[in-house]
Design a protein around this motif. Structure first.
Motif, mmCIF file in Angstrom:
data_model
loop_
_atom_site.group_PDB
_atom_site.id
_atom_site.type_symbol
_atom_site.label_atom_id
_atom_site.label_comp_id
_atom_site.label_asym_id
_atom_site.label_seq_id
_atom_site.Cartn_x
_atom_site.Cartn_y
_atom_site.Cartn_z
ATOM 1 N N LEU A 1 9.796 7.305 3.028
ATOM 2 C CA LEU A 1 10.971 7.965 2.218
ATOM 3 C C LEU A 1 11.154 9.575 2.533
ATOM 4 N N GLU A 2 12.316 9.897 2.803
ATOM 5 C CA GLU A 2 12.381 11.258 3.272
ATOM 6 C C GLU A 2 12.583 12.220 1.914
ATOM 7 N N GLN A 3 11.997 13.487 2.180
ATOM 8 C CA GLN A 3 12.130 14.522 1.393
ATOM 9 C C GLN A 3 11.258 13.955 -0.053
ATOM 10 N N CYS A 4 10.040 13.450 0.285
ATOM 11 C CA CYS A 4 9.194 13.022 -0.613
ATOM 12 C C CYS A 4 7.783 13.269 -0.246
ATOM 13 N N GLY A 5 7.069 13.618 -1.361
ATOM 14 C CA GLY A 5 5.806 13.934 -1.552
ATOM 15 C C GLY A 5 4.781 12.636 -1.742
ATOM 16 N N HIS A 6 3.453 13.013 -2.325
ATOM 17 C CA HIS A 6 2.436 12.114 -2.716
ATOM 18 C C HIS A 6 3.088 11.100 -3.785
ATOM 19 N N PHE A 7 3.591 11.650 -4.784
ATOM 20 C CA PHE A 7 3.890 11.237 -6.024
ATOM 21 C C PHE A 7 5.248 10.433 -5.834
ATOM 22 N N LEU A 8 5.345 9.439 -4.798
ATOM 23 C CA LEU A 8 6.615 8.813 -4.557
ATOM 24 C C LEU A 8 6.957 8.058 -5.570
ATOM 25 N N LEU A 9 6.226 7.335 -6.448
ATOM 26 C CA LEU A 9 6.755 6.601 -7.501
ATOM 27 C C LEU A 9 7.478 7.348 -8.771
ATOM 28 N N LEU A 10 6.931 8.460 -8.712
ATOM 29 C CA LEU A 10 7.701 9.317 -9.860
ATOM 30 C C LEU A 10 8.993 10.093 -9.125
ATOM 31 N N GLU A 11 8.781 10.471 -7.842
ATOM 32 C CA GLU A 11 9.966 11.161 -7.193
ATOM 33 C C GLU A 11 10.891 10.733 -6.881
ATOM 34 N N GLN A 12 10.755 9.265 -6.324
ATOM 35 C CA GLN A 12 11.774 8.536 -5.942
ATOM 36 C C GLN A 12 11.616 7.029 -6.284
ATOM 37 N N PRO A 13 11.648 6.731 -7.716
ATOM 38 C CA PRO A 13 11.373 5.203 -8.162
ATOM 39 C C PRO A 13 12.359 4.435 -7.746
ATOM 40 N N GLN A 14 13.504 4.667 -7.775
ATOM 41 C CA GLN A 14 14.742 3.647 -7.312
ATOM 42 C C GLN A 14 14.476 3.118 -5.877
ATOM 43 N N ALA A 15 14.054 4.186 -4.880
ATOM 44 C CA ALA A 15 13.712 3.736 -3.508
ATOM 45 C C ALA A 15 12.779 3.010 -3.603
ATOM 46 N N CYS A 16 11.593 3.423 -4.341
ATOM 47 C CA CYS A 16 10.394 2.297 -4.037
ATOM 48 C C CYS A 16 10.819 0.944 -4.802
ATOM 49 N N LEU B 1 0.774 -0.987 0.091
ATOM 50 C CA LEU B 1 -0.215 0.067 0.221
ATOM 51 C C LEU B 1 0.721 1.290 -0.064
ATOM 52 N N LEU B 2 0.771 1.938 -1.106
ATOM 53 C CA LEU B 2 1.636 3.155 -1.382
ATOM 54 C C LEU B 2 0.849 4.408 -1.046
ATOM 55 N N ALA B 3 1.350 5.289 -0.242
ATOM 56 C CA ALA B 3 0.649 6.723 -0.354
ATOM 57 C C ALA B 3 -1.033 6.701 -0.122
ATOM 58 N N ASN C 1 5.501 5.387 2.329
ATOM 59 C CA ASN C 1 4.805 6.682 1.918
ATOM 60 C C ASN C 1 5.840 7.674 2.095
ATOM 61 N N GLY C 2 5.554 8.785 1.542
ATOM 62 C CA GLY C 2 6.576 9.944 1.673
ATOM 63 C C GLY C 2 6.507 10.606 2.823
ATOM 64 N N ASP C 3 7.365 11.396 3.389
ATOM 65 C CA ASP C 3 7.543 11.896 4.734
ATOM 66 C C ASP C 3 6.947 13.333 4.560
ATOM 67 N N SER C 4 6.760 13.683 3.371
ATOM 68 C CA SER C 4 6.210 15.142 3.018
ATOM 69 C C SER C 4 4.655 15.222 2.252
ATOM 70 N N ASP C 5 4.156 13.847 2.468
ATOM 71 C CA ASP C 5 3.002 13.725 1.614
ATOM 72 C C ASP C 5 1.885 14.477 2.285
ATOM 73 N N ALA C 6 1.266 15.649 1.869
ATOM 74 C CA ALA C 6 0.232 16.432 2.411
ATOM 75 C C ALA C 6 -1.033 15.882 2.108
ATOM 76 N N ILE C 7 -1.588 14.866 1.056
ATOM 77 C CA ILE C 7 -2.778 14.475 0.812
ATOM 78 C C ILE C 7 -2.885 12.985 1.618
ATOM 79 N N CYS C 8 -1.927 12.092 1.635
ATOM 80 C CA CYS C 8 -2.005 11.002 2.556
ATOM 81 C C CYS C 8 -0.718 10.795 3.525
ATOM 82 N N THR C 9 -1.127 11.583 4.732
ATOM 83 C CA THR C 9 0.160 11.956 5.517
ATOM 84 C C THR C 9 0.754 10.802 6.295
ATOM 85 N N PRO C 10 1.902 11.119 6.857
ATOM 86 C CA PRO C 10 2.286 10.030 7.627
ATOM 87 C C PRO C 10 1.496 9.512 8.835
#
Length: 238
Positions: free
Chosen positions: A205-220, A84-86, A178-187
């Motif tokens: 994931l640190e320094q990451c928002g809602h779209f973690l799959l596009l912001e940090q695909p390698q970490a995901c 389950l992501l974001a 999840n991303g630590d800075s997701d304003a939609i689906c929060t920590p």
């Protein structure tokens, strides 16, 4: 035992959401169903389950994660692993409906781009706000959708159920990402999931928002690769 990987995307997303992730995962059968054709997560989950293989690995992002939760509530025995992501697992607050419907009207009157541009500041980490390529990816996906599909996705979001109580019945490995800075689906939303399923593996994931799959695909991909191996190992030892 290599099981198919079923990927359920979010509102106004399509297969492009998953392309950066899949480039960093070993090749395997992948199924990316459309999130549409029903007005509730319950209906869509039942439709998907009717068409999917007997066993599979299931990944849901945002709205897709709500559908994934419904699928495991209906047929937990068919899911060999759940990620389950974001996701916000709570039922939608009634006060949100007016804003969601206003976005539908905006899409119909001004186009999908206007919706994405309005939501953009809440979609990504502050460091990515100037990333026009990432914004363009979201706009292009949205413009490939339709107002009719957006209306169905909005109905799914409004009518969703809180299914946290069903998670203890899931015997398969569960990953919460999840991303630590997701304003939609929060920590905080993800901590509620962890409380309901304490055996889950939870990664933020640190320094990451809602779209973690596009912001940090390698970490995901790293997190999902470990989850895939664990899930398939569990299946092979049954």
């Amino acid at each position: 035992m290599q099981l198919p990987l079923v990927l359920l995307g979010g509102t106004l997303c399509d297969a492009a959401l998953w392309q950066p992730l899949c480039r960093h995962l070993p090749q395997r059968p992948v199924i990316i169903p459309a999130i549409g054709g029903a007005d509730s997560a319950e209906q869509l989950a039942a439709q998907l389950l009717a068409d999917l293989p007997a066993r599979f690995l299931l990944v849901g992002f945002s709205l897709g994660a709500l559908v994934a939760l419904e699928m495991q509530a209906q047929a937990a025995e068919r899911i060999a692993g759940l990620a389950l992501l974001a996701v916000n697992p709570l039922a939608d607050a009634p006060v949100n409906a007016a804003g969601r419907i206003a976005l539908l009207d905006q899409a119909a009157n001004n186009g999908m781009r206007s919706v994405i541009e309005q939501l953009w500041p809440r979609y990504v980490h502050a460091s990515r706000l100037a990333d026009r390529e990432l914004l363009g990816t979201l706009v292009t996906m949205a413009e490939r959708s339709s107002v009719a599909r957006f209306r169905q996705q909005t109905a799914i979001a409004i009518q969703r159920r809180d299914l946290r109580h069903t998670l203890p019945a899931l015997q398969a490995p569960l990953l919460i990402l999840n991303g630590d800075s997701d304003a939609i689906c929060t920590p905080e939303h993800h901590h509620l999931l962890v409380e309901a399923a304490p055996a889950a593996r939870h990664i933020t994931l640190e320094q990451c928002g809602h779209f973690l799959l596009l912001e940090q695909p390698q970490a995901c991909a790293r997190a999902l690769h470990t989850w895939i191996k664990r899930s398939e190992l569990c299946v092979s030892t049954l």
